[in-house]
Design an enzyme around this catalytic site. Structure first.
Site, mmCIF file in Angstrom:
data_model
loop_
_atom_site.group_PDB
_atom_site.id
_atom_site.type_symbol
_atom_site.label_atom_id
_atom_site.label_comp_id
_atom_site.label_asym_id
_atom_site.label_seq_id
_atom_site.Cartn_x
_atom_site.Cartn_y
_atom_site.Cartn_z
ATOM 1 N N GLU A 32 0.824 -1.225 0.000
ATOM 2 C CA GLU A 32 0.000 0.000 0.000
ATOM 3 C C GLU A 32 0.852 1.267 0.000
ATOM 4 O OE1 GLU A 32 -3.023 -0.198 3.086
ATOM 5 O OE2 GLU A 32 -4.127 -1.708 1.967
ATOM 6 N N GLU A 80 -5.648 -8.269 -0.370
ATOM 7 C CA GLU A 80 -6.349 -7.940 0.888
ATOM 8 C C GLU A 80 -7.809 -7.706 0.540
ATOM 9 O OE1 GLU A 80 -4.800 -5.064 3.655
ATOM 10 O OE2 GLU A 80 -2.724 -5.529 3.087
HETATM 11 O O1 AHR Z 1 -5.323 -5.778 6.966
HETATM 12 C C1 AHR Z 1 -5.169 -4.666 7.806
HETATM 13 C C2 AHR Z 1 -4.401 -3.531 7.119
HETATM 14 O O2 AHR Z 1 -5.179 -3.046 6.060
HETATM 15 C C3 AHR Z 1 -3.102 -3.899 6.474
HETATM 16 O O3 AHR Z 1 -2.029 -3.867 7.356
HETATM 17 C C4 AHR Z 1 -2.945 -2.827 5.434
HETATM 18 O O4 AHR Z 1 -2.198 -3.246 4.330
HETATM 19 C C5 AHR Z 1 -4.357 -2.434 5.089
HETATM 20 O O5 AHR Z 1 -4.535 -1.077 5.109
#
Ligand code: AHR
Length: 503
Positions: free
Chosen positions: A173, A292
């Site tokens: 990210e 994610e």
């Molecule tokens: O999954 C929780 C968080 O969400 C992770 O650390 C990050 O990559 C995202 O913003």
């Protein structure tokens, strides 16, 4: 009377269902690692301190790959802190989650856990506070057989064979202002290209993931993907997508349509990647690693557990308790991923244990399945072969966020070798059951049918430590096969999986 007509035909395949679609994510965050997968004093702990009860649930969940060690955590992580004698490992501040990282679990321990869980390790390198040199170091340590300082250090640390990690995320990210080392797309695209080229000088066959946007709602979404890929298109294999959904302001109708947003996100990233392909006159195709995704109530930290002025070693973070409605949405998001199986070749449910997770644990006590465990496990076990281009005729329902959306969402898979199909259906109606007719291929006429539905009279019902089996999928007794017509009734706010197999 039927409310929805669905046709599945193996002649119309979207693409093979990659097992990596059923990946998950373990970050050094809250109680995901410590008190989650790892708790040496627990009655079920193995010789290495891993909870066997959690390992059993991970296997039951059907997880294929696990992304590690972050997440936001990785952008300040020094991988070498987590190798060598445990008693000599340093404690460090984890700036991402305001915690103290003890480094009791590092690469060796996590790789051993992956072997015990029978999952593939997908490793993220730190491109926040670090760069090309440290990425090369961890690759040398992990994958080079021996004869160099770092590969020999691995052997001296007890692991003779290389870990042979195939899939590597180039940071996390990096578009997010909260991220250590937050970059412009120009800066990140350049460092991703340099890191990828360098890693490939050790092993050209690695599979490399460039960071896409941390959400479709980011102001730089679209531009970020284009600019990054313009700089690293030929160097990487995947661009990542991250998306989290929650029910806002009691708007369950829009929440149940979260898959519409995921569809649009995927399709927008595909056209952006293909635009860069055209600009570059490239023969190469970039796929998506949706590494994610989940339901996440971001504001729901437990009162009193986060003070903001301490750096605890273990803290309750992101311990969302999921409802039936949340699980139905998770099932819907899996439908969206399957529908795009031709381009989404890898995905990670974020996360695996305790932090926004399908598995919860109590320290010294039991582990249990959250509601979201069930659609993931069923889809992972049933989705085999190829994903099909499903045709659905159904009325729409109106939502505040996404406008009119189909009342029913469907994905299907077909496994030619086993002559077996699976159909996954979401009923978005808040009030009405829906009668569905599915026309199935002639090869499955007279097949065995098993249908299970996740539904509850109370869509807010949850599983907790006190009542861990309150919610579970149940056999759907309405499913009938007559020739090639499968009929079944979907209750309101429900998710259903059907398996059709040759007798
Ligand atoms: O999954 C929780 C968080 O969400 C992770 O650390 C990050 O990559 C995202 O913003």
């Amino acid at each position: 009377m039927t409310d929805a007509r669905v046709r599945i035909d193996p002649a119309f395949a979207v693409g093979p269902v990659d097992r990596r679609l059923f990946g998950s994510f373990v970050e050094h965050l809250g109680r995901c690692v410590y008190e989650g997968i790892y708790e040496p004093g627990h009655p079920s702990a193995d010789a290495q301190g891993f909870r066997r009860d959690v390992l059993d649930l991970v296997r039951e969940l059907g997880v294929s790959t696990v992304r590690y060690p972050g997440g936001n955590f990785v952008s300040g992580y020094r991988w070498e802190d987590g190798v060598g004698p445990v008693e000599e490992r340093p404690k460090r501040l984890d700036l991402a989650w305001r915690a103290t990282e003890t480094n009791e679990v590092g690469l060796h321990e996590f790789a051993a856990w992956c072997e015990a869980a029978d999952v593939e390790l997908m490793y993220a390198v730190n491109l926040g506070t670090r760069g090309v040199a440290e990425a090369l170091d961890v690759l040398e340590y992990a994958n080079v057989p021996g004869g160099t300082e770092l590969s020999d250090a691995r052997r001296a640390n007890g692991r003779e064979k290389p870990f042979d990690i195939r899939m590597w995320c180039l940071g996390n990210e990096m578009d997010g202002p909260w991220q250590l080392g937050h970059s412009t797309p120009e800066e990140y695209g350049r460092i991703a290209s340099q890191t990828a080229k360098a890693l490939r000088q050790i092993d050209k066959d690695l599979e490399l993931v460039a960071c896409g946007s941390s959400g479709r709602g980011m102001p730089t979404f679209g531009t970020w993907e284009r600019v990054v890929l313009e700089r690293c298109y030929e160097d990487v294999d995947y661009i990542s997508c991250h998306a989290y959904y929650e029910e806002r302001d009691g708007d369950l109708a829009s929440f149940l349509a979260s898959g519409v947003d995921m569809d649009r996100f995927i399709e927008e990233v595909i056209v952006t990647a293909d635009h860069v392909k055209a600009l570059k006159r490239s023969d190469k195709r970039i796929d998506i690693s949706f590494d994610e995704w989940n339901v996440w109530y971001m504001g729901a930290e437990e009162p009193g557990t986060i003070t903001g002025d301490e750096w605890p070693e273990v803290q309750h973070r992101l311990e969302n308790v999921y409802s039936v409605a949340d699980a139905v949405v998770v099932g819907g998001l899996l439908i969206s991923l399957l529908r795009h199986a031709d381009r989404v070749r890898s995905a990670s449910l974020a996360q695996l244990v305790n932090a926004i997770a399908p598995i919860m644990t109590a320290p010294g006590g039991p582990a249990w399945r959250q509601t979201t465990f069930f659609p993931f496990a069923l889809t992972s076990h049933l989705a085999r072969g190829v994903s099909l281009d499903v045709r659905v005729e159904v009325a729409s329902t109106s939502t505040a966020v996404y406008g009119d959306v189909p009342l029913v969402d469907v994905a299907a898979t077909y496994d030619d070798g086993e002559n077996q199909a699976a159909v996954f259906l979401l009923n978005r109606s808040l009030t009405d059951p829906l009668d569905v007719t599915v026309e199935i291929p002639a090869s499955l006429a007279g097949a065995d049918v098993e249908a299970v539905t996740l539904h509850d009279a109370d869509p807010k019902a949850t599983n907790t430590r006190e009542n861990p089996d309150r919610v579970a999928p149940a056999s759907n007794p309405t499913a009938r096969l007559d020739g090639t017509s499968l009929t079944l009734t979907l209750p309101p706010v429900s998710w259903t999986a059907v398996r059709l197999g040759a007798r």
